[in-house]
Scaffold this active site. Structure first.
Site, PDB file in Angstrom:
ATOM      1  N   HIS A   1       0.804  -1.231   0.000  1.00 25.13           N
ATOM      2  CA  HIS A   1       0.000   0.000   0.000  1.00 25.13           C
ATOM      3  C   HIS A   1       0.834   1.276   0.000  1.00 25.13           C
ATOM      4  CE1 HIS A   1      -3.919  -1.990   0.987  1.00 25.13           C
ATOM      5  NE2 HIS A   1      -3.113  -2.881   1.520  1.00 25.13           N
TER       6      HIS A   1
ATOM      7  N   LYS B   1      -9.044  13.542   5.017  1.00 25.14           N
ATOM      8  CA  LYS B   1      -8.183  12.355   4.981  1.00 25.14           C
ATOM      9  C   LYS B   1      -7.160  12.542   6.085  1.00 25.14           C
ATOM     10  CE  LYS B   1      -7.246  13.483   0.551  1.00 25.14           C
ATOM     11  NZ  LYS B   1      -7.330  12.414  -0.428  1.00 25.14           N
ATOM     12  N   ARG B   2      -6.392  11.507   6.403  1.00 25.02           N
ATOM     13  CA  ARG B   2      -5.347  11.675   7.406  1.00 25.02           C
ATOM     14  C   ARG B   2      -4.442  12.844   7.000  1.00 25.02           C
ATOM     15  NH1 ARG B   2      -4.806   7.717  11.542  1.00 25.02           N
ATOM     16  NH2 ARG B   2      -2.956   8.931  12.037  1.00 25.02           N
TER      17      ARG B   2
ATOM     18  N   LYS C   1       0.180  14.256   1.436  1.00 23.48           N
ATOM     19  CA  LYS C   1      -1.191  14.517   0.962  1.00 23.48           C
ATOM     20  C   LYS C   1      -1.428  16.013   0.742  1.00 23.48           C
ATOM     21  CE  LYS C   1      -3.049  10.465   3.452  1.00 23.48           C
ATOM     22  NZ  LYS C   1      -3.709   9.602   2.437  1.00 23.48           N
TER      23      LYS C   1
ATOM     24  N   THR D   1      -8.906   6.247  -1.816  1.00 24.80           N
ATOM     25  CA  THR D   1     -10.210   5.618  -2.041  1.00 24.80           C
ATOM     26  C   THR D   1     -11.326   6.628  -1.825  1.00 24.80           C
ATOM     27  OG1 THR D   1      -9.967   4.756   0.206  1.00 24.80           O
ATOM     28  CG2 THR D   1      -9.644   3.209  -1.591  1.00 24.80           C
TER      29      THR D   1
ATOM     30  N   LYS E   1     -15.226   7.714  -3.582  1.00 21.48           N
ATOM     31  CA  LYS E   1     -16.468   7.959  -2.830  1.00 21.48           C
ATOM     32  C   LYS E   1     -17.075   9.301  -3.208  1.00 21.48           C
ATOM     33  CE  LYS E   1     -14.398   5.205   0.818  1.00 21.48           C
ATOM     34  NZ  LYS E   1     -13.564   5.231   2.044  1.00 21.48           N
TER      35      LYS E   1
HETATM   36  C1  26Q Z   1       3.239   0.306  10.401  1.00 13.48           C
HETATM   37  C2  26Q Z   1       4.157  -0.057  11.390  1.00 13.48           C
HETATM   38  C3  26Q Z   1       3.991   0.349  12.699  1.00 13.48           C
HETATM   39  C4  26Q Z   1       2.874   1.104  13.030  1.00 13.48           C
HETATM   40  C5  26Q Z   1       1.956   1.455  12.054  1.00 13.48           C
HETATM   41  C6  26Q Z   1       2.139   1.064  10.737  1.00 13.48           C
HETATM   42  C7  26Q Z   1       1.155   1.459   9.705  1.00 13.48           C
HETATM   43  C8  26Q Z   1      -0.199   1.517   9.989  1.00 13.48           C
HETATM   44  C9  26Q Z   1      -1.108   1.904   9.041  1.00 13.48           C
HETATM   45  C10 26Q Z   1       1.553   1.773   8.418  1.00 13.48           C
HETATM   46  C11 26Q Z   1       0.622   2.144   7.451  1.00 13.48           C
HETATM   47  C12 26Q Z   1      -0.726   2.207   7.759  1.00 13.48           C
HETATM   48  C13 26Q Z   1      -1.751   2.595   6.800  1.00 13.48           C
HETATM   49  C14 26Q Z   1      -1.546   2.819   5.527  1.00 13.48           C
HETATM   50  C15 26Q Z   1      -2.609   3.238   4.605  1.00 13.48           C
HETATM   51  O1  26Q Z   1      -3.729   3.522   5.009  1.00 13.48           O
HETATM   52  N1  26Q Z   1      -2.325   3.279   3.319  1.00 13.48           N
HETATM   53  C16 26Q Z   1      -3.318   3.674   2.325  1.00 13.48           C
HETATM   54  O2  26Q Z   1      -3.932   2.510   1.829  1.00 13.48           O
HETATM   55  C17 26Q Z   1      -5.034   2.825   0.982  1.00 13.48           C
HETATM   56  C18 26Q Z   1      -5.706   1.531   0.577  1.00 13.48           C
HETATM   57  O3  26Q Z   1      -4.924   0.841  -0.340  1.00 13.48           O
HETATM   58  C19 26Q Z   1      -4.564   3.626  -0.220  1.00 13.48           C
HETATM   59  O4  26Q Z   1      -5.700   4.033  -0.938  1.00 13.48           O
HETATM   60  C20 26Q Z   1      -3.760   4.855   0.216  1.00 13.48           C
HETATM   61  O5  26Q Z   1      -3.207   5.480  -0.909  1.00 13.48           O
HETATM   62  C21 26Q Z   1      -2.672   4.443   1.192  1.00 13.48           C
HETATM   63  O6  26Q Z   1      -2.006   5.585   1.693  1.00 13.48           O
END
Ligand code: 26Q
Length: 824
Positions: free
Chosen positions: A363, A556-557, A562, A667, A671
């Site tokens: 991702h 979004k976050r 972003k 995503t 929407k």
């Molecule tokens: C990793 C290690 C330790 C702690 C936290 C994490 C961690 C947690 C969540 C790393 C990444 C995330 C989330 C990532 C995320 O939401 N990515 C998004 O995924 C979507 C679905 O595929 C995409 O549409 C977005 O582009 C992407 O940013």
């Protein structure tokens, strides 16, 4: 015979009321005399839950009996949001409930709003998992989700004096949607040491000994499908101290405090969701969470497989495991460990099973988001797993060496172990080596991983191991539930709600793109959604916004990539322009509301500074009499799934403006468009495919291309480079104290002026502002705007998560739906 007396659930309004009241009085032991909205919610939820349970049990029996391959979706995040409205839609008796609640003196919307969001995720990745569960159930795939039952989901965000404050999200007080399975437990081991010896029969034995044991307890959540009786299962693990002899010994020997402390330490594992999004930080507790959940899930999957009495070689015909990012990569190592240490398989036979079983979804290409764990940390927590990782790496590097003899550079580049100090395990590499397919989540992203972060692996394995599955969203929640009037209008033209099952049917709307009556209704619905959001804004922010203004939304976050900073700088630029206009000039301008929402990771200081700036800019602009209705700036607190369901249908324009090449997919872009909003965006992630589908004339694209980003960055340091002059004026405005405390925002400015502008804010600023001017012009022609809106929706069929799940099923899982014979 017992079936006769088993609860079938209500079908009529009267029966619904009776069930609701029965649950309030008996299940909850509450008096009807003080039946408030929360009690009515509880009764309603329990009544619908009864209906779901019946189909849930049948589905599980049917899947067991069919004895075919199942898909297991491993995700540390499931951002489910609320369940009741979705349960009503899928059970199909919402109207009955509406009438029943009416008679009891409640409005169904108020009752639905009582529910606490299930917020077990950060953002896109977690919500994607939730959409996938919805699609897998709706398409009748035998599928299980496996995750962690966090006691605290993503924190609640409050804004105080313009700053983000985090409040814990304790959500489990009353959750009718989960079923504790105290009889379904797995003991999970940590720490200890590895004993290698030869047994009496001369066989090599490897055993992982001692350490500590934590018990995983299953909590099951029903996942109903739309237009089918399939109800799949989401299994979430909760940690507790294991009741082994060890603890009893402690209690009995009077070491009561330390026994209780052990208990709390065990419960800590599933206590809290890590609030980082696209950033990894090597914390031991996070690694413990990952192993705890992988070990429990695999044990459960294997237990189910063993009941079929098949040979191990048939495991991949029964089981497909999809890894949602690298977070569950230890499952690969754990399966190999079980097969060789516990089941006595040879390494190669075991590894063949492992690689046929797993698929890995990437991702992100952001280097700071790629997981790495330090070797000493793994050595201590999971000593046997570290050995296996080294063996996996050894065998892998041997095959690489055979293909690329004497290419030492190549070997060190693809090694699962990074030779740093301390050494690190590269989880993405381990996930690639242990899977048969690796996929990205949008075309550009899937191309980028092949040409950048994983390019050596394409050389090693060939291109076929790498594939693309463009993300999708469930139209049930993101069209029908969030925007019931639009869904109804569409159904009235298409003749049915079949489009909710086959979203490509939306193309039948194209003939109405110029239909006057239809366009009027279309515009009215958007307006009503904006009125609703305006009411919400008034309540939450105390600011009155004009629903006739153009609603410009970025939710979004909060992350530098972003580029919410680009948006707020653009807003300030607009503010300065308004200030310098004559009253006549101002009259010609289209009124705007700039709406922001999103959480910053608690440790991400830059992101928090962006939130602070947005709020301070809003405070000044919103009360400036020169501006009036022409511009309002709103930061909506605590953006989450249920807020998204209000915000998204109310947008005219939404912003998807990441630096090209950084947003894997996005995503929310899908929407917004599905709800009749237009978008401003960069050529990034799924924006590109959205543009291809709906037509370039319906998208406001701007900014540099991904292929040029590297050179531009280089140019910032080594070229003849200067910051955009209009942007410099914005900086001057901030520095002069217009928004208070100018020192607080210095870092945002110096990131661009002094530190190389990594995210290309200055490079894209001119193009961004001009595109917004174009949006102003376009919005004045409402007639054309509405046609664009309808045409875009008509062409969005591709972006359903149903299409996406079917692609996974075909190209990665090799699995078929399980037909359901619906009862008459
Ligand atoms: C990793 C290690 C330790 C702690 C936290 C994490 C961690 C947690 C969540 C790393 C990444 C995330 C989330 C990532 C995320 O939401 N990515 C998004 O995924 C979507 C679905 O595929 C995409 O549409 C977005 O582009 C992407 O940013």
């Amino acid at each position: 015979a017992w079936r006769k007396f088993s609860p079938k659930g209500f079908t009529s309004k009267e029966d619904f009321e009776a069930e609701c009241v029965r649950h309030i009085e008996t299940t909850l032991a509450r008096s009807l005399f003080n039946c408030d909205e929360l009690a009515a919610y509880s009764g309603t939820a329990l009544a619908f839950r009864d209906r779901l349970i019946i189909d849930w049990n049948k589905t599980q029996q049917r899947q067991t009996f069919a004895d075919q391959k199942r898909i297991y979706y491993l995700s540390l995040e499931f951002l489910m949001g609320r369940a009741l409205d979705n349960a009503m839609l899928n059970v199909g008796l919402k109207n009955v409930a509406k009438q029943g609640l009416d008679e009891l003196g409640f409005r169904i919307e108020d009752i639905i709003n009582q529910e606490h969001d299930a917020a077990l995720g950060n953002g896109g990745l977690g919500r994607l998992a939730a959409c996938f569960l919805d699609s897998m159930a709706s398409l009748n795939y035998p599928a299980w989700g496996y995750g962690l039952r966090y006691r605290y989901g993503i924190f609640k965000q409050e804004i105080e004096n313009g700053y983000q404050v985090e409040i814990p999200d304790y959500w489990l007080d009353f959750n009718p949607w989960e079923f504790p399975r105290h009889d379904v437990t797995v003991d999970v081991q940590f720490f200890g040491w590895v004993n290698k010896y030869t047994d009496d029969e001369g066989k090599q034995v490897v055993s992982w000994q001692d350490g500590e044991m934590v018990t995983a307890v299953a909590y099951d959540v029903p996942v109903p499908g739309y237009g089918t009786s399939t109800v799949n299962n989401l299994r979430l693990w909760s940690s507790k101290a294991s009741s082994g002899e060890f603890d009893f010994a402690k209690f009995n020997s009077g070491d009561y405090e330390s026994a209780v402390a052990d208990q709390q330490r065990a419960e800590t594992i599933s206590a809290v969701l890590y609030p980082n999004d696209n950033l990894e930080r090597g914390k031991e507790l996070r690694l413990k969470q990952q192993y705890f959940w992988c070990a429990a899930s695999l044990h459960d999957i294997i237990r189910r497989f063993k009941k079929t009495q098949r040979k191990w070689s048939e495991f991949p015909d029964q089981v497909a495991i999809q890894l949602n990012d690298t977070h569950p990569t230890l499952a690969i190592v754990e399966l190999q460990r079980i097969l060789i240490d516990k089941e006595g398989l040879e390494w190669n036979a075991a590894w063949d099973i492992v690689t046929k079983t797993f698929g890995y979804t990437n991702h992100t290409v952001l280097p700071e988001a790629l997981e790495k764990w330090s070797v000493p940390l793994i050595q201590n927590l999971l000593p046997r797993h570290l050995q296996i990782i080294y063996d996996i790496n050894l065998f892998f590097l041997q095959t690489v060496e055979r293909r690329f003899p004497k290419d030492r550079e190549m070997l060190s580049r693809v090694s699962i172990i990074e030779e740093s100090n301390p050494k690190m395990v590269r989880m993405a590499y381990l996930a690639i080596v242990g899977s048969h397919k690796v996929n990205g989540v949008a075309e550009l992203h899937s191309d980028l991983i092949k040409t950048t972060i994983f390019k050596d692996f394409v050389k090693v394995y060939g291109p076929d191991k790498f594939t693309n599955v463009t993300n999708g969203i469930t139209p049930r929640r993101w069209l029908h539930q969030a925007n019931p009037r639009l869904s109804e209008l569409i159904a009235s033209k298409l003749g049915s709600y079949e489009f909710l099952k086959d979203l490509t049917l939306l193309n039948k709307l194209e003939p109405f793109v110029d239909d006057k009556e239809f366009k009027k209704e279309w515009a009215e619905i958007k307006y009503a959604n904006k009125v609703r959001l305006a009411q919400h804004i008034l309540k939450s922010n105390g600011v009155s916004v004009n629903p006739k203004a153009l609603f410009d939304v970025q939710v979004k976050r909060i992350h530098e990539y972003k580029r919410q900073q680009l948006n707020i700088f653009g807003v300030i630029h607009r503010y300065l322009a308004i200030k310098s206009m004559t009253p006549e000039e101002r009259k010609k301008l289209a009124p705007r509301v700039s709406i922001f929402g999103g959480k910053a990771a608690p440790g991400y200081w830059m992101a928090k500074t962006i939130i602070h700036l947005i709020n301070k800019v809003g405070e000044v602009i919103n009360k400036d009499p020169d501006v009036g209705d022409l511009l309002k700036v709103i930061f909506l607190e605590d953006y989450n799934v249920s807020k998204a369901e209000i915000i998204i249908p109310a947008s005219d324009i939404s912003e998807h403006i990441s630096t090209a090449g950084t947003e894997a997919s996005g995503t929310s872009n899908m929407k917004f468009v599905l709800n009749g909003g237009l978008v401003i965006g960069t050529l990034d992630g799924a924006n590109i495919e959205i543009t291809r589908e709906i037509g370039e004339e319906n998208v406001f694209l701007f900014g540099n291309l991904a292929e040029d980003v590297e050179d531009l960055r280089h140019n910032h340091f080594y070229g003849d480079y200067s910051v955009n002059p209009e942007l410099l004026k914005v900086f001057e405005c901030i520095k002069s104290g217009t928004f208070g405390d100018e020192a607080a925002f210095g870092a945002l400015i110096s990131a661009i002026v002094d530190h190389g502008d990594y995210y290309l804010v200055s490079d894209d600023f001119d193009s961004y502002c001009k595109t917004h001017d174009l949006i102003d012009e376009s919005y004045k022609n409402q007639d054309k705007w509405v046609s664009k809106s309808i045409q875009s929706v008509a062409r969005m069929g591709f972006f359903t998560s149903d299409r996406c799940i079917n692609e996974y099923a075909d190209s990665i899982w090799n699995i078929e739906p399980l037909a359901v014979k619906e009862e008459a």
